[in-house]
Motif scaffolding. Structure first.
Motif, PDB file in Angstrom:
ATOM      1  N   VAL A 184       0.841  -1.206   0.000  1.00 41.06           N
ATOM      2  CA  VAL A 184       0.000   0.000   0.000  1.00 41.06           C
ATOM      3  C   VAL A 184       0.874   1.254   0.000  1.00 41.06           C
ATOM      4  CG1 VAL A 184      -1.615   1.349   1.404  1.00 41.06           C
ATOM      5  CG2 VAL A 184      -2.025  -1.086   1.020  1.00 41.06           C
ATOM      6  N   VAL A 185       1.913   1.262   0.825  1.00 41.40           N
ATOM      7  CA  VAL A 185       2.834   2.414   0.859  1.00 41.40           C
ATOM      8  C   VAL A 185       3.453   2.606  -0.517  1.00 41.40           C
ATOM      9  CG1 VAL A 185       5.034   3.234   1.798  1.00 41.40           C
ATOM     10  CG2 VAL A 185       3.302   2.295   3.331  1.00 41.40           C
ATOM     11  N   PHE A 186       3.934   1.509  -1.117  1.00 41.00           N
ATOM     12  CA  PHE A 186       4.557   1.580  -2.440  1.00 41.00           C
ATOM     13  C   PHE A 186       3.589   2.140  -3.478  1.00 41.00           C
ATOM     14  CE2 PHE A 186       5.530  -0.035  -6.612  1.00 41.00           C
ATOM     15  CZ  PHE A 186       6.904   0.158  -6.725  1.00 41.00           C
ATOM     16  N   LEU A 187       2.403   1.550  -3.570  1.00 35.87           N
ATOM     17  CA  LEU A 187       1.446   1.956  -4.608  1.00 35.87           C
ATOM     18  C   LEU A 187       0.930   3.381  -4.403  1.00 35.87           C
ATOM     19  CD1 LEU A 187      -0.586  -1.343  -5.042  1.00 35.87           C
ATOM     20  CD2 LEU A 187       1.047  -0.339  -6.642  1.00 35.87           C
ATOM     21  N   TYR A 188       0.703   3.779  -3.174  1.00 37.57           N
ATOM     22  CA  TYR A 188       0.206   5.135  -2.915  1.00 37.57           C
ATOM     23  C   TYR A 188       1.246   6.178  -3.342  1.00 37.57           C
ATOM     24  CZ  TYR A 188      -1.395   9.331  -0.568  1.00 37.57           C
ATOM     25  OH  TYR A 188      -1.789  10.617  -0.306  1.00 37.57           O
ATOM     26  N   HIS A 189       2.492   5.942  -3.035  1.00 41.16           N
ATOM     27  CA  HIS A 189       3.521   6.915  -3.401  1.00 41.16           C
ATOM     28  C   HIS A 189       3.851   6.856  -4.889  1.00 41.16           C
ATOM     29  CE1 HIS A 189       3.770   6.881   0.960  1.00 41.16           C
ATOM     30  NE2 HIS A 189       4.052   8.157   0.792  1.00 41.16           N
ATOM     31  N   TYR A 190       3.691   5.686  -5.489  1.00 38.78           N
ATOM     32  CA  TYR A 190       3.799   5.587  -6.946  1.00 38.78           C
ATOM     33  C   TYR A 190       2.716   6.462  -7.590  1.00 38.78           C
ATOM     34  CZ  TYR A 190       3.707   3.512 -11.607  1.00 38.78           C
ATOM     35  OH  TYR A 190       3.724   3.316 -12.968  1.00 38.78           O
ATOM     36  N   LEU A 241       9.358  17.776  -8.771  1.00 41.81           N
ATOM     37  CA  LEU A 241       9.861  17.091  -7.597  1.00 41.81           C
ATOM     38  C   LEU A 241       8.726  16.985  -6.590  1.00 41.81           C
ATOM     39  CD1 LEU A 241      12.377  15.905  -6.211  1.00 41.81           C
ATOM     40  CD2 LEU A 241      12.782  18.177  -5.245  1.00 41.81           C
ATOM     41  N   VAL A 242       8.302  15.767  -6.281  1.00 44.12           N
ATOM     42  CA  VAL A 242       7.197  15.549  -5.348  1.00 44.12           C
ATOM     43  C   VAL A 242       7.759  15.555  -3.932  1.00 44.12           C
ATOM     44  CG1 VAL A 242       5.335  14.007  -4.668  1.00 44.12           C
ATOM     45  CG2 VAL A 242       5.975  14.189  -7.077  1.00 44.12           C
ATOM     46  N   THR A 243       7.369  16.556  -3.138  1.00 43.58           N
ATOM     47  CA  THR A 243       7.879  16.686  -1.774  1.00 43.58           C
ATOM     48  C   THR A 243       6.764  16.704  -0.734  1.00 43.58           C
ATOM     49  OG1 THR A 243       7.869  19.100  -1.898  1.00 43.58           O
ATOM     50  CG2 THR A 243       9.900  17.982  -2.539  1.00 43.58           C
ATOM     51  N   ARG A 244       5.531  16.662  -1.192  1.00 42.19           N
ATOM     52  CA  ARG A 244       4.391  16.722  -0.275  1.00 42.19           C
ATOM     53  C   ARG A 244       3.470  15.546  -0.509  1.00 42.19           C
ATOM     54  NH1 ARG A 244       3.502  23.151  -0.576  1.00 42.19           N
ATOM     55  NH2 ARG A 244       5.507  23.575   0.367  1.00 42.19           N
ATOM     56  N   GLY A 245       2.740  15.213   0.540  1.00 40.12           N
ATOM     57  CA  GLY A 245       1.799  14.107   0.460  1.00 40.12           C
ATOM     58  C   GLY A 245       2.442  12.825   0.949  1.00 40.12           C
ATOM     59  N   GLY A 246       1.696  12.085   1.723  1.00 40.96           N
ATOM     60  CA  GLY A 246       2.191  10.809   2.213  1.00 40.96           C
ATOM     61  C   GLY A 246       3.461  10.963   3.025  1.00 40.96           C
ATOM     62  N   LEU A 247       4.372  10.034   2.830  1.00 45.47           N
ATOM     63  CA  LEU A 247       5.640  10.035   3.564  1.00 45.47           C
ATOM     64  C   LEU A 247       6.696  10.941   2.951  1.00 45.47           C
ATOM     65  CD1 LEU A 247       5.916   6.225   4.397  1.00 45.47           C
ATOM     66  CD2 LEU A 247       5.343   8.082   5.959  1.00 45.47           C
ATOM     67  N   PHE A 248       6.388  11.593   1.831  1.00 50.65           N
ATOM     68  CA  PHE A 248       7.363  12.490   1.210  1.00 50.65           C
ATOM     69  C   PHE A 248       7.752  13.652   2.121  1.00 50.65           C
ATOM     70  CE2 PHE A 248       5.899  10.647  -2.880  1.00 50.65           C
ATOM     71  CZ  PHE A 248       7.133  10.266  -3.365  1.00 50.65           C
ATOM     72  N   THR A 249       6.966  13.920   3.144  1.00 51.30           N
ATOM     73  CA  THR A 249       7.291  15.003   4.067  1.00 51.30           C
ATOM     74  C   THR A 249       8.374  14.605   5.075  1.00 51.30           C
ATOM     75  OG1 THR A 249       5.488  14.339   5.527  1.00 51.30           O
ATOM     76  CG2 THR A 249       5.006  16.053   3.897  1.00 51.30           C
ATOM     77  N   ARG A 260      14.769  12.557   5.636  1.00 54.24           N
ATOM     78  CA  ARG A 260      15.789  11.502   5.587  1.00 54.24           C
ATOM     79  C   ARG A 260      15.684  10.807   4.233  1.00 54.24           C
ATOM     80  NH1 ARG A 260      19.415  11.866   9.782  1.00 54.24           N
ATOM     81  NH2 ARG A 260      18.298  12.395  11.653  1.00 54.24           N
ATOM     82  N   LEU A 261      16.698  10.024   3.916  1.00 57.00           N
ATOM     83  CA  LEU A 261      16.722   9.343   2.622  1.00 57.00           C
ATOM     84  C   LEU A 261      15.671   8.238   2.529  1.00 57.00           C
ATOM     85  CD1 LEU A 261      18.297   9.029  -0.120  1.00 57.00           C
ATOM     86  CD2 LEU A 261      19.562   7.207   1.034  1.00 57.00           C
ATOM     87  N   LEU A 262      15.659   7.331   3.502  1.00 58.92           N
ATOM     88  CA  LEU A 262      14.879   6.113   3.339  1.00 58.92           C
ATOM     89  C   LEU A 262      14.048   5.694   4.548  1.00 58.92           C
ATOM     90  CD1 LEU A 262      14.568   4.088   1.012  1.00 58.92           C
ATOM     91  CD2 LEU A 262      16.469   2.819   1.944  1.00 58.92           C
ATOM     92  N   VAL A 263      14.540   5.931   5.737  1.00 56.38           N
ATOM     93  CA  VAL A 263      13.845   5.500   6.957  1.00 56.38           C
ATOM     94  C   VAL A 263      13.577   6.727   7.820  1.00 56.38           C
ATOM     95  CG1 VAL A 263      13.941   4.018   8.987  1.00 56.38           C
ATOM     96  CG2 VAL A 263      15.004   3.256   6.848  1.00 56.38           C
ATOM     97  N   PRO A 264      12.307   7.009   8.125  1.00 53.57           N
ATOM     98  CA  PRO A 264      11.986   8.232   8.889  1.00 53.57           C
ATOM     99  C   PRO A 264      12.744   8.322  10.210  1.00 53.57           C
ATOM    100  CG  PRO A 264       9.980   7.149   8.123  1.00 53.57           C
ATOM    101  CD  PRO A 264      11.131   6.217   7.820  1.00 53.57           C
ATOM    102  N   GLY A 265      13.402   9.463  10.415  1.00 50.93           N
ATOM    103  CA  GLY A 265      14.108   9.736  11.655  1.00 50.93           C
ATOM    104  C   GLY A 265      15.414   8.992  11.850  1.00 50.93           C
ATOM    105  N   ILE A 266      15.756   8.081  10.944  1.00 53.13           N
ATOM    106  CA  ILE A 266      16.962   7.266  11.138  1.00 53.13           C
ATOM    107  C   ILE A 266      17.975   7.468  10.018  1.00 53.13           C
ATOM    108  CG2 ILE A 266      17.852   4.904  11.332  1.00 53.13           C
ATOM    109  CD1 ILE A 266      15.148   4.159  12.591  1.00 53.13           C
ATOM    110  N   TYR A 267      17.570   7.200   8.775  1.00 52.49           N
ATOM    111  CA  TYR A 267      18.504   7.283   7.652  1.00 52.49           C
ATOM    112  C   TYR A 267      17.809   7.841   6.447  1.00 52.49           C
ATOM    113  CZ  TYR A 267      21.707   5.934   3.963  1.00 52.49           C
ATOM    114  OH  TYR A 267      22.557   5.952   2.887  1.00 52.49           O
TER     115      TYR A 267
END
Length: 173
Positions: free
Chosen positions: A72-78, A94-102, A166-173
């Motif tokens: 679901v995360v993959f498809l929604y951000h796709y 450049l998509v920077t808003r919506g979902g986890l892009f923030t 962050r690049l890939l993991v919220p708050g970590i990396y």
């Protein structure tokens, strides 16, 4: 030039004019796809041989939740990216808003990590356990390569976005 492009539905082979991409993106994408196929094969083989075991384990419910949640995360951000851009390989916006892009710059890969972990929990066999770190490493390398590409295409906007995410993991990396 023939470009192979991954979509959540299938692998598309599309003819394009020469497209500027970051070196290594295709290699890491192929490693990721091969690992995904190996992990899925492990799940199918495991269920063909021991089909009744997952039905008895709470591990199966957790694994299924990870796979479905990651999907679901993959498809929604796709969807969010495709809504702003006609082609994923040439980002116009450049998509920077919506979902986890923030909070992260590559939420599709974040979702894929959960899917890979779910596959391993569904079929905890040796090949799956060996393939998981390779798949995650390939996701990280691909995200880094795509980040370099986006920083060249969207210099100032990408730099501002990098300061708050962050690049890939919220708050970590």
């Amino acid at each position: 030039m023939i470009v192979i492009r991954y979509s959540p539905v299938a692998v598309d082979i599309v003819m394009y004019a020469k497209v500027e991409t970051e070196p290594g993106v295709m290699v890491w994408w192929l490693v990721k796809v091969v690992c995904n196929l190996v992990l899925l094969s492990g799940v199918f083989i495991h269920y063909l041989t021991d089909w009744y075991l997952p039905l008895l384990a709470a591990q199966y419910a957790v694994a299924l939740g990870l796979v479905l949640g990651g999907g679901v995360v993959f498809l929604y951000h796709y969807y969010l990216i495709k809504r702003e851009n006609n082609r994923l390989d040439v980002p116009g916006n450049l998509v920077t808003r919506g979902g986890l892009f923030t909070v992260i710059r590559h939420p599709m890969y974040f979702g894929e990590m959960f899917m890979f972990l779910g596959y391993v929990l569904m079929a905890p066999i040796a090949i799956s356990l060996l393939c998981l770190p390779v798949a995650v490493f390939a996701l990280v390398k691909q995200a880094q390569a795509e980040d370099r590409f986006l920083s060249r295409v969207h210099t100032e906007r990408h730099a501002c976005w990098c300061q708050s995410t962050r690049l890939l993991v919220p708050g970590i990396y």
